[in-house]
Design an enzyme around this catalytic site. Sequence first.
Site, PDB file in Angstrom:
ATOM      1  N   CYS A 336      14.308 125.343  96.747  1.00 18.75           N
ATOM      2  CA  CYS A 336      13.758 126.388  97.036  1.00 18.75           C
ATOM      3  C   CYS A 336      12.598 126.322  98.153  1.00 18.75           C
ATOM      4  O   CYS A 336      12.637 126.738  99.402  1.00 18.75           O
ATOM      5  CB  CYS A 336      13.500 127.637  96.103  1.00 18.75           C
ATOM      6  SG  CYS A 336      13.484 126.735  94.380  1.00 18.75           S
ATOM      7  N   ARG A 365      15.274 115.496  88.173  1.00 14.83           N
ATOM      8  CA  ARG A 365      14.509 116.127  87.212  1.00 14.83           C
ATOM      9  C   ARG A 365      14.112 115.196  86.078  1.00 14.83           C
ATOM     10  O   ARG A 365      15.305 114.807  85.428  1.00 14.83           O
ATOM     11  CB  ARG A 365      14.799 117.469  86.476  1.00 14.83           C
ATOM     12  CG  ARG A 365      14.869 118.600  87.677  1.00 14.83           C
ATOM     13  CD  ARG A 365      15.412 120.014  87.009  1.00 14.83           C
ATOM     14  NE  ARG A 365      15.418 120.924  88.353  1.00 14.83           N
ATOM     15  CZ  ARG A 365      15.981 122.151  88.208  1.00 14.83           C
ATOM     16  NH1 ARG A 365      16.396 122.572  87.000  1.00 14.83           N
ATOM     17  NH2 ARG A 365      16.009 123.003  89.202  1.00 14.83           N
ATOM     18  N   GLN A 383      23.042 120.616  93.019  1.00 11.43           N
ATOM     19  CA  GLN A 383      23.398 122.086  92.810  1.00 11.43           C
ATOM     20  C   GLN A 383      24.056 122.765  94.234  1.00 11.43           C
ATOM     21  O   GLN A 383      23.999 122.181  95.199  1.00 11.43           O
ATOM     22  CB  GLN A 383      21.924 122.752  92.815  1.00 11.43           C
ATOM     23  CG  GLN A 383      20.918 122.545  91.727  1.00 11.43           C
ATOM     24  CD  GLN A 383      19.700 123.284  91.733  1.00 11.43           C
ATOM     25  OE1 GLN A 383      19.103 123.369  92.856  1.00 11.43           O
ATOM     26  NE2 GLN A 383      19.167 123.914  90.674  1.00 11.43           N
ATOM     27  N   ASP A 385      23.469 125.215  95.694  1.00  6.19           N
ATOM     28  CA  ASP A 385      22.230 125.992  95.888  1.00  6.19           C
ATOM     29  C   ASP A 385      22.290 126.840  97.101  1.00  6.19           C
ATOM     30  O   ASP A 385      22.884 126.520  97.939  1.00  6.19           O
ATOM     31  CB  ASP A 385      20.973 125.339  95.760  1.00  6.19           C
ATOM     32  CG  ASP A 385      19.738 126.029  95.321  1.00  6.19           C
ATOM     33  OD1 ASP A 385      19.984 127.097  95.003  1.00  6.19           O
ATOM     34  OD2 ASP A 385      18.612 125.353  95.536  1.00  6.19           O
ATOM     35  N   HIS A 387      19.620 130.333  99.068  1.00  5.04           N
ATOM     36  CA  HIS A 387      18.619 131.253  98.743  1.00  5.04           C
ATOM     37  C   HIS A 387      18.953 132.366  99.865  1.00  5.04           C
ATOM     38  O   HIS A 387      19.304 132.065 101.008  1.00  5.04           O
ATOM     39  CB  HIS A 387      17.180 130.430  99.040  1.00  5.04           C
ATOM     40  CG  HIS A 387      16.724 129.550  97.942  1.00  5.04           C
ATOM     41  ND1 HIS A 387      17.241 128.065  97.979  1.00  5.04           N
ATOM     42  CD2 HIS A 387      16.268 130.034  96.636  1.00  5.04           C
ATOM     43  CE1 HIS A 387      16.981 127.746  96.717  1.00  5.04           C
ATOM     44  NE2 HIS A 387      16.352 128.441  96.144  1.00  5.04           N
ATOM     45  N   LYS A 467      16.293 136.510  85.927  1.00  7.02           N
ATOM     46  CA  LYS A 467      17.549 135.904  86.311  1.00  7.02           C
ATOM     47  C   LYS A 467      18.902 136.407  85.685  1.00  7.02           C
ATOM     48  O   LYS A 467      18.659 136.861  84.489  1.00  7.02           O
ATOM     49  CB  LYS A 467      17.563 134.672  86.195  1.00  7.02           C
ATOM     50  CG  LYS A 467      17.364 133.780  84.735  1.00  7.02           C
ATOM     51  CD  LYS A 467      17.257 132.386  85.002  1.00  7.02           C
ATOM     52  CE  LYS A 467      17.172 131.834  83.555  1.00  7.02           C
ATOM     53  NZ  LYS A 467      17.254 130.221  83.528  1.00  7.02           N
ATOM     54  N   HIS A 513      17.586 133.332  94.484  1.00  5.80           N
ATOM     55  CA  HIS A 513      17.989 132.068  94.300  1.00  5.80           C
ATOM     56  C   HIS A 513      19.453 132.324  93.461  1.00  5.80           C
ATOM     57  O   HIS A 513      19.443 132.938  92.548  1.00  5.80           O
ATOM     58  CB  HIS A 513      17.073 131.241  93.422  1.00  5.80           C
ATOM     59  CG  HIS A 513      15.588 131.180  93.613  1.00  5.80           C
ATOM     60  ND1 HIS A 513      15.050 129.988  93.685  1.00  5.80           N
ATOM     61  CD2 HIS A 513      14.773 132.347  93.823  1.00  5.80           C
ATOM     62  CE1 HIS A 513      13.721 130.358  94.000  1.00  5.80           C
ATOM     63  NE2 HIS A 513      13.640 131.771  94.283  1.00  5.80           N
TER      64      HIS A 513
END
Length: 640
Positions: A336, A365, A383, A385, A387, A467, A513
């Site tokens: 992000c 991570r 991911q 991912d 945004h 979320k 997100h």
Amino acid sequence: MPVITLPDGSTRQFDGAVTGTDIAAAIGPGLARAALAMVVNGAEQDIAREITEDASVKFITRKDDAALELIRHDTAHVLAAAVQALFPGTQVTIGPSIENGFYYDFARDEPFTPDDFPAIEAKMRELIAANTPFTREVIARDDAIALFESKGERFKAELIRDLPADQTITIYHQGGWFDLCRGPHLRTTGDIGTAFKLMKTAGAYWRGDSKNPMLSRIYGTAWRDQKELDAYLLQLEEAERRDHRRIGREMDLFHIQEEAVGSIFWHQKGWKLYRTVESYIRRRLDASGYEEVRTPQLVDRRLWEKSGHWDKYRKHMFIAEVVDEESTLALKPMNCPCHVQIFKQGLRSYRQLPLRMAEFGACHRFEPSGALHGIMRVRAFTQDDAHIFCTEDQIASETVKFVELLESVYKDFGFESFAVKFSDRPDERAGADDVWDRAEAALKTACEAAGVSYELNPGEGAFYGPKLEFVLRDAIGRDWQCGTIQVDFVLPERLDAEYVTAESTRARPVMLHRAIIGSFERFIGILIENYAGRFPLWLAPTQAVVATIVSDADAYAEEVVAALRAAGLAAEADVSNQKINAKIRDHSLHYVPNILVVGRKEAEERTVAIRRLGGAAQQVLPLAEAIALLKAEATPPDLR
RNA sequence: GCUGUCAUAGCUCAGGGGUAGAGCACUUCAUUGGUAAUGAAGAGGUCCUGGGUUCAAUUCCCAGUGACAGCACCA
């Protein structure tokens, strides 16, 4: 003079207070034998409880699902009684029924191991055979505390102290043993039956908090009868065969080794599967108005400090040291902040919103060692991912669009149903309460607009916003969050993202997100278990093996493989010096969906004999026809 | 991270204080076969790592690492 209304609408009047036992006996001896508990005005109760006023009553018999829960709960009680009989000094805590069974947490210096099970189970069977009634006693709070403290049960005493002031406190006795319990229970220990089994031991923190002492938990399963128990145990065995770690090895998809704990070595076939999933997702994103980007792996800590991640997640970040420089770089744990940096390049206009920025973002991570699990929970993952930078009043429409896309993607991968959880503000969070109010309200409105029904997951939101989680289930019933969409008013503020409004003023965008499959690693793990290795053709890493019967057909087999590959199919030749039976067996065990058998006859006639995985029949087709057929079948669902 | 269990051949596993075994897989040879195992021979192991006990440790003890189950965690 209570009037009792039964489920069929009929009523019965009694002269005074009656118990469920009385009512059942009045209806008939069959029911009197079968009724284990009852539901009075919608509330489950012991059948021995008295009813003094008019009420609707429904009896619970062994056939009802409610009975299964009572059986499990009561088995937990019997387990606790057995453990305390065998291991004096062990303190009891809690022991609820759960999906497929029950557990009980004990406080004991030496934890239990499965070696203790035979003795405990034998004692339990003894207590059940004794057929002792469960009896209920209402007790005053102070008396209850004193009672449990006098027995040295400090965990129970603590539980009672924390019960709401207006709660009736009850104790259930079974013979000389008793436990704090809200109930209800079966009539006697004998009602439990014998279809139970202790399954495993585990440590578990008191009250689910890692700051508290660790208790020794015993898990068990319990069913109505032996047949149900056997079926459940068989199902567990079958689930083990679908484990992605096992199939991953069998199909030569990936491996993990000690030198790279939590990271995956993707082998050729696994990577082929990965690429198939990636290409599919990319096409779906391209078609849905997303812009794909790529951002750095190593980013200076200053950015993470600004975003707030350094403060909260530093312990879980991989730090890269550079010998001759002062700066500290971190491997990005998420994408992000990087996406915000792209958003901030140049002046953004409200005309560009919603701006959907996607990345197959490789993240690292440092997950706790105990959290790692095959390829489902790893330390290096990618991911899907994205945004979405938008205005506050675009949240609902963007969420609706996202949910539609997610449902369509899940359907294409074969997941027709999945759970949705709504996670709201956690205790530790960024952003003022009024911001959270708006974010949660916006997400709720969006859910309604999208027609999503969800389960509330209180306090489980991200630190910057609420979320929605889309949860898929693995082979043995563990739930994994895959998709998610999160409303974030905080990061744009912290990282100073803004756009120019129609009035030529500056405003903060909202960030959504979102991820559909979550991480490729986890999703592929779930896919493997869902299909148990028998992938639909478009996902299968090897789509066809051309197996020869005689070596005279070798040249033709190679020709067939070349033609299949030219058509975009993942094909291999098996010209090894083995009998066709052995080849069929070998490739079937490796989940190859199509075996194309070629012998002298096929080579002469330029045909192939297709044998499908799991089927015994063969289908002889001219080569061109076979290729066209397989090619059509192997077309990804979004391209059909 | 916590509690427990485990670690022997590529895989699944047996064994046991005197430096190791099976099945499958692998290699070679023979076999050219028609839809879930052709036969024979062979090769393959620092018994996870480091300490300790012992005349002797893969085996017993301690520590570490990793895996598994659960708990806690999951931006």
